[in-house]
Each structure stands twice: as structure tokens, then as C-alpha cells.
Design a protein around this motif. Sequence first.
Motif, PDB file in Angstrom:
ATOM      1  N   THR A  28     -35.816 -48.024  66.465  1.00  0.00           N
ATOM      2  CA  THR A  28     -37.151 -47.866  65.892  1.00  0.00           C
ATOM      3  C   THR A  28     -37.527 -46.396  65.769  1.00  0.00           C
ATOM      4  OG1 THR A  28     -37.853 -49.990  66.826  1.00  0.00           O
ATOM      5  CG2 THR A  28     -39.587 -48.474  66.137  1.00  0.00           C
ATOM      6  N   LYS A  31     -35.656 -44.929  62.914  1.00  0.00           N
ATOM      7  CA  LYS A  31     -36.254 -45.398  61.658  1.00  0.00           C
ATOM      8  C   LYS A  31     -37.537 -44.623  61.361  1.00  0.00           C
ATOM      9  CE  LYS A  31     -38.039 -49.583  59.399  1.00  0.00           C
ATOM     10  NZ  LYS A  31     -38.267 -51.048  59.564  1.00  0.00           N
ATOM     11  N   MET A  32     -38.388 -44.437  62.370  1.00  0.00           N
ATOM     12  CA  MET A  32     -39.636 -43.703  62.181  1.00  0.00           C
ATOM     13  C   MET A  32     -39.394 -42.209  61.951  1.00  0.00           C
ATOM     14  SD  MET A  32     -41.825 -45.998  62.004  1.00  0.00           S
ATOM     15  CE  MET A  32     -43.232 -44.889  61.813  1.00  0.00           C
ATOM     16  N   ASN A  34     -37.105 -41.094  60.065  1.00  0.00           N
ATOM     17  CA  ASN A  34     -36.899 -40.985  58.618  1.00  0.00           C
ATOM     18  C   ASN A  34     -38.190 -41.200  57.839  1.00  0.00           C
ATOM     19  OD1 ASN A  34     -34.317 -40.128  58.308  1.00  0.00           O
ATOM     20  ND2 ASN A  34     -33.428 -42.137  57.895  1.00  0.00           N
ATOM     21  N   VAL A  35     -39.071 -42.031  58.356  1.00  0.00           N
ATOM     22  CA  VAL A  35     -40.381 -42.180  57.710  1.00  0.00           C
ATOM     23  C   VAL A  35     -41.071 -40.822  57.659  1.00  0.00           C
ATOM     24  CG1 VAL A  35     -42.702 -43.150  57.968  1.00  0.00           C
ATOM     25  CG2 VAL A  35     -40.694 -44.613  58.302  1.00  0.00           C
ATOM     26  N   MET A  36     -41.016 -40.102  58.787  1.00  0.00           N
ATOM     27  CA  MET A  36     -41.677 -38.803  58.869  1.00  0.00           C
ATOM     28  C   MET A  36     -40.902 -37.729  58.101  1.00  0.00           C
ATOM     29  SD  MET A  36     -44.340 -37.216  60.165  1.00  0.00           S
ATOM     30  CE  MET A  36     -44.912 -38.181  61.576  1.00  0.00           C
ATOM     31  N   GLY A  39     -39.690 -39.507  54.208  1.00  0.00           N
ATOM     32  CA  GLY A  39     -40.799 -40.005  53.404  1.00  0.00           C
ATOM     33  C   GLY A  39     -41.962 -39.049  53.268  1.00  0.00           C
ATOM     34  N   ARG A  40     -42.312 -38.354  54.341  1.00  0.00           N
ATOM     35  CA  ARG A  40     -43.518 -37.526  54.325  1.00  0.00           C
ATOM     36  C   ARG A  40     -43.254 -36.038  54.111  1.00  0.00           C
ATOM     37  NH1 ARG A  40     -45.965 -40.732  59.585  1.00  0.00           N
ATOM     38  NH2 ARG A  40     -46.490 -42.658  58.467  1.00  0.00           N
ATOM     39  N   ASP A  45     -31.830 -37.433  55.353  1.00  0.00           N
ATOM     40  CA  ASP A  45     -31.684 -38.354  56.484  1.00  0.00           C
ATOM     41  C   ASP A  45     -31.675 -37.681  57.851  1.00  0.00           C
ATOM     42  OD1 ASP A  45     -30.972 -40.707  57.980  1.00  0.00           O
ATOM     43  OD2 ASP A  45     -28.912 -39.976  57.941  1.00  0.00           O
ATOM     44  N   SER A 101     -39.891 -38.546  64.807  1.00  0.00           N
ATOM     45  CA  SER A 101     -40.807 -39.679  64.639  1.00  0.00           C
ATOM     46  C   SER A 101     -42.252 -39.280  64.942  1.00  0.00           C
ATOM     47  CB  SER A 101     -40.391 -40.843  65.543  1.00  0.00           C
ATOM     48  OG  SER A 101     -40.413 -40.450  66.916  1.00  0.00           O
TER      49      SER A 101
END
Length: 255
Positions: A28, A31-32, A34-36, A39-40, A45, A101
Motif C-alpha cells: 500500500t 502504491k501511494m 506512486n500516487v504522490m 500522479g501529483r 515510477d 507516500s
Amino acid sequence: MEFEELESLRGIPKKIYEEIDENKKINTLLKMSNVMAVGRLGYNDHGKTHAKIVANNAIKMLKILYKKGILPSFMRDCKGTFDDSLTITLLGAYLHDIGNSIHRDIHHLHSSYLALGIVEEILKRHYKEEKAYQLTTEILHAIYSHSEGIMGLTIEAGVVAVADGTDMTKGRSRVPICKKCYDIHSVSAASVEKVEIKEGDEKPIHIEVILSNEAGIFQIQEVLGEKIKWSGIKNYVSVYAKVKKEKPVFEEITI
């Protein structure tokens, strides 16, 4: 990616690798991250694939150094075994970026405190309590010192830092790329075709970088070069670059 596919991880206690690979909290956090980061912030990666690449390359370098007669720090300073140093390197490399993250800024510090409980929980299942705590501090050092500007003080931390820099093939740059821009960052990031880690002659670790054009030199210097500079194992690493379209002659890069 299965354990058997990670060639250089052979010799690592398989149960420890399987635990971190399947750990819900670790997955998790990756995964988070990569969100940060992706994505942001527009980075590439920093998740599970990056964690596995860095772990694979770090352990490969640790094994090369050991084969060349350079003892890992935990063996030298704490009377540990080579397997202990492999465990430090694996966990340090796999968890080094989970702090993304929370935020990219000082992510090495975020990674350290997020990893503390995870590492202790895993190690206590496989080691006596005192040994587990010793290994934990070494793992946290490897995580904390993987960022530029913080000198690595152990061999294990050094290979984690350098391995982080080796994950820079096109599409995997450690530098944020402006997707709408055509600048030195974007051109250079797209120029790195392949990175190979081998045994060297003059220096134990020989890193070869295959480029599609000369712009990739910028990526080598800005990404891998900075990691080597602060790794603490600079004297053990040589970097050579070759432009794919030219004759198969490698040019040494001064770091």
C-alpha cells in the motif's frame, strides 16, 4: 515478478523476501508513493517495480564486492554473516522510497520512520531480539542515506544508493520530466537504453550504460553520478557509457 526471476536475490532468506513482497502495508505504501510521486509530481515510477529493480541491483553489487574481498560493514563491524548483510541490503533497498507516500521532500526521512515498525516486525520472526534490533538500525541507515547530500557510512547503504541511481532507463528516470517540454531532462531521460552491472577490472563494480544518443550523458551525471558521489563506495565503482549508433567502444564517465 516471482522470487526466482530476481537472479541476484538468490541466497536471501526466501521467507523474508516473500513476506515483504506480500506485505499489505508495504504494498500500500509503495502504491501511494506512486500516487504522490507519479500522479501529483510528475516523476516516474517509485513503486513496487522500482523497489524490486533497486533490490536486485544492490544485492548484485554487494555480491561483487564480497567476491572481490571487500567485506560488508555489518560483517566487519558487528561480526555478522554475509546473509545478514544481504538481509540489510534487501530491506533497505525495497523500502527506501516508501516515504514518497507522505511527500517527496525529505522522503528519505519519511521512509525511515515508516519502515521502523515494519522491519522490526519482520526481523523478530527470523532473528533473536538483539540481532533484529542491530539489523534494523543498519537497514534504517541504508534507507536514510540513499538521498543525495547524505553520505552513506556502510557498504550496504552504499550499494542501495548506487542501485537507486541505476534505475534510469528510458521511461524510468529519477528526474521529474515535463511531458510537454523538449529540454535536456526529457531528451536525456529518453536516451538511456540499458544499464548493466558487471565485475570490473580496475574497480570492483563496472556499470555500463547504453545510450541512444549523447544527451544521455546528462542523465548519467545528474542521476547516477550524484548517487555514487554520496554513496561512500565511490572508489569501488566505475561508469562507462556507449552511444548505440557508434562503434562498440565504451567511454569512462568521470563522477
